[in-house]
Design an enzyme around this catalytic site. Structure first.
Site, PDB file in Angstrom:
ATOM      1  N   ASP A 193       0.846  -1.186   0.000  1.00  0.00           N
ATOM      2  CA  ASP A 193       0.000   0.000   0.000  1.00  0.00           C
ATOM      3  C   ASP A 193       0.884   1.239   0.000  1.00  0.00           C
ATOM      4  OD1 ASP A 193      -2.323   1.804   0.702  1.00  0.00           O
ATOM      5  OD2 ASP A 193      -3.299  -0.119   1.102  1.00  0.00           O
ATOM      6  N   HIS A 242      -3.639   6.306   3.370  1.00  0.00           N
ATOM      7  CA  HIS A 242      -4.407   5.147   2.946  1.00  0.00           C
ATOM      8  C   HIS A 242      -3.923   3.860   3.611  1.00  0.00           C
ATOM      9  CE1 HIS A 242      -5.840   2.006   0.115  1.00  0.00           C
ATOM     10  NE2 HIS A 242      -6.835   2.841  -0.130  1.00  0.00           N
ATOM     11  N   SER A 427     -11.469  -0.328  -0.515  1.00  0.00           N
ATOM     12  CA  SER A 427     -10.188  -0.376   0.209  1.00  0.00           C
ATOM     13  C   SER A 427     -10.425  -0.599   1.691  1.00  0.00           C
ATOM     14  CB  SER A 427      -9.413   0.928   0.023  1.00  0.00           C
ATOM     15  OG  SER A 427      -8.827   1.017  -1.238  1.00  0.00           O
TER      16      SER A 427
END
Length: 621
Positions: A193, A242, A427
């Site tokens: 990620d 994220h 996600s």
């Protein structure tokens, strides 16, 4: 002899051997003219000068034996050695050619990889044609377009609820903690990620590199291909939160337990910054997952790599346009190593056929997003899955769905001082599945690395959910369907099915001849849940089941079904159940197949006739 229907067994075989030429026109190792090996997209790109492309070599490692290795360390070492061995034996001549092309100015740079025996090249059309002429090269493809599966809604800031988050309650993870005392201990998760803020209060305790007493060891626990940070940090310039948010949903919990945001807070985590600076960074991160190496090991061959330190589960909340198999065999290498590969479905819904790649690939396990009311999120990508359809599997959509709308989780405090934010997207859904696998494997360590069994348990124990939407001919009222897949994740039901597990095994044979029946499907029912497995070539089967009493049914084409009830499974025991099947009567179907209309200038097209499955079985006598 009764009619037999062959079934394509996908998982447990290297996908590159099954999907010839990465769904392109050429099979691996086939004798193809050099220019025909180059994808048209590459040639079009190189009209403008140099560009980046992926050079796939014809010989790929045979990883099939890995699926029969149950020891975690031996399995990882076998896959690593097999991948490295093929690359080291087949790449040198191609690399020598690249050196010459680089000296001539046709190539700017290149980087070899062993995870799929490929080389990433920055070069011109002349270099591509020269490489394609080599017998070692199978195909040249463009770089895959990858991007972060960004949240569809900007985050909202929330204060600490001093409670377990709704999404954790929804999938019943808290019931696993309290009923079984299982929180993920003994399992290592990872994400590929944007990075992770390892100092976050909800994540620092669970970081595998935390040695205690304020001492940290980042070797083998963190990889940054861009060489930006020697310690875990959220690095993606455009959205530096994220990966931290995703990791929080997998394992997050602060020391005061006032922020219980993770599915498996007892698991450890490691991370690689692979999304989404470049294809080079992503390939490097995926290779690191197979065998992590030291932070400062920048040698392309990575001599410090150690497969014993690989994670058990990897979450991936990134992807590109659907329908691409270019990366599938990289995921298959992880799968062969016993690593569960979790992917987000994508945020391109509500239209049909909107799944992203490589999440839609056969080697991945893809999760869609639901709301707090268990409704499918409007943004969640839908099926059908093109590769499942092509391989004769159920086309549906994502494998299952999990909470993904309004998920509160961790973000770097440098980004937001409170350290927590609500985000919505697939996600946010996929890490629920990754965390659920950590709980499953912590509850039953014998399940570690058994990917196919784990996937079946997750699918079959999901809460069934239906919709009015029909996609690709799959009614929304069916289970599975193209919106929810098999339903909404229920990790407590999944753990129930493996708690205090034992083994059910046996051989299925023909009652008259005693020969093996393969493939045969074995259905194992306990209560409202039914699991299934398929016999191998020798007619044998083996499945890990939680303690209890089961009804077992054997099905095979051309045979009468057979059901046995009261089959007891005891913890750590082996229940042997041989099954004999009686053949059905056989009949002959004959006729003539004619071309409906001429499709070529000289009449009917010659060559093989393609027969597509329409429910008709043909005798090959």
């Amino acid at each position: 002899m009764p009619l037999r229907r062959s079934r394509l067994v996908l998982f447990g075989l290297p996908i590159l051997l099954l999907l010839a030429g990465l769904a392109g026109p050429h099979a691996s190792g086939s004798a193809v003219a050099g220019a025909d090996k180059i994808a048209p997209e590459v040639l079009a790109q190189l009209k403008e000068g140099q560009g980046a492309y992926l050079v796939y070599l014809a010989e790929q490692a045979d990883l099939r034996p890995a699926y029969h290795i149950r020891d975690w360390h031996a399995r990882g070492r076998f896959v690593y050695d097999a991948l490295r061995g093929v690359a080291e034996r087949t790449q040198p001549a191609v690399l020598h050619s690249l050196d010459r092309l680089q000296s001539a100015g046709s190539v700017t740079r290149y980087h070899p990889y062993y995870i799929a025996n490929l080389i990433l090249v920055q070069g011109d059309a002349a270099a591509a044609r020269s490489l394609a002429s080599r017998p070692e090269v199978a195909a040249i493809y463009p770089e895959i377009r990858i991007e972060l599966v960004r949240p569809v809604q900007e985050g909202t800031v929330t204060s600490s609820p001093k409670a377990i988050e709704w999404n954790i309650l929804k999938i019943n993870a808290d019931d696993v903690w309290t009923t079984y005392g299982v929180t993920g201990t003994g399992v290592v998760v990872a994400n590929v990620d944007t990075g992770v803020d390892y100092t976050h209060p909800a994540l620092v305790r669970q970081y595998r590199g935390n040695l205690g007493g304020g001492t940290f060891e980042h070797d083998y626990n963190w990889w940054d291909p861009t060489d930006t940070s020697d310690f875990p940090a959220d690095l993606y310039p455009d959205f530096p939160l994220h990966g931290t948010h995703v990791m929080g949903t997998m394992v997050g919990e602060d020391i005061t337990r006032t922020n219980r945001i993770g599915v498996a807070p007892g698991a450890k985590w490691i991370a690689a910054y692979g999304c989404c600076p470049s294809n080079e960074a992503l390939l490097s991160a995926l290779e690191w997952v197979i065998a992590p190496w030291q932070v400062d090991d920048l040698d392309p061959s990575h001599p410090s790599a150690d497969p014993d330190k690989r994670p058990h589960v990897v979450n991936n909340s990134w992807g590109g346009p659907g329908g691409s198999l270019i990366f599938n065999h990289l995921l298959e290498a992880q799968r062969a190593a016993g690593i569960f590969v979790a992917f987000s479905a994508g945020n391109s819904g509500p239209g049909c056929g909107t799944l992203g790649s490589p999440g839609d690939n056969p080697a991945a396990f893809e999760t869609g997003a639901t709301s707090s009311s268990d409704s499918i999120a409007s943004f969640s990508s839908r099926g059908p899955d093109p590769f499942h359809s092509w391989l004769g599997l159920h086309p549906s959509g994502p494998e299952l769905s999990a909470p993904g709308a309004g998920i509160r989780s961790s973000v770097p405090r440098s980004f937001l001082p409170s350290g927590y934010m609500n985000l919505s997207g697939t996600s946010q859904a996929s890490p629920h599945t990754a965390g659920a696998v950590a709980l499953l494997w912590s509850a039953e360590p014998d399940l570690i690395g058994q990917i196919t069994e784990t996937e079946d348990i997750l699918r079959r124990t999901a809460l069934p959910r239906t919709t009015a939407q029909t996609c690709g001919g799959v009614p929304g009222s069916s289970i599975p369907n193209s919106s929810y897949g098999w339903g909404r994740l229920d990790v407590k039901a999944a753990v129930d099915m493996v708690w205090q597990a034992g083994i059910l095994s046996g051989t299925v044979t023909d009652a008259d001849t005693g020969t093996a029946v393969a493939p045969a499907t074995i259905l194992m029912q306990r209560g409202s849940y039914t699991l299934d497995t398929t016999t191998g070539p020798a007619g044998t089967y083996r499945f890990l089941l939680g303690a209890g009493t089961y009804t077992v049914t054997a099905l095979a084409y051309g045979y009468q079904p057979r059901t046995r009830g009261g089959i007891a499974i005891a913890q750590d025991g082996v229940t042997t159940l041989p099954i004999t099947l009686t053949a059905r009567p056989t009949h002959t179907l004959s006729g003539t197949v004619r071309e409906a209309a001429a499709r070529g200038p000289g009449g009917p097209v010659g060559g093989q006739i393609g027969l597509h499955s329409t429910g008709v079985e043909l005798d090959n006598d």
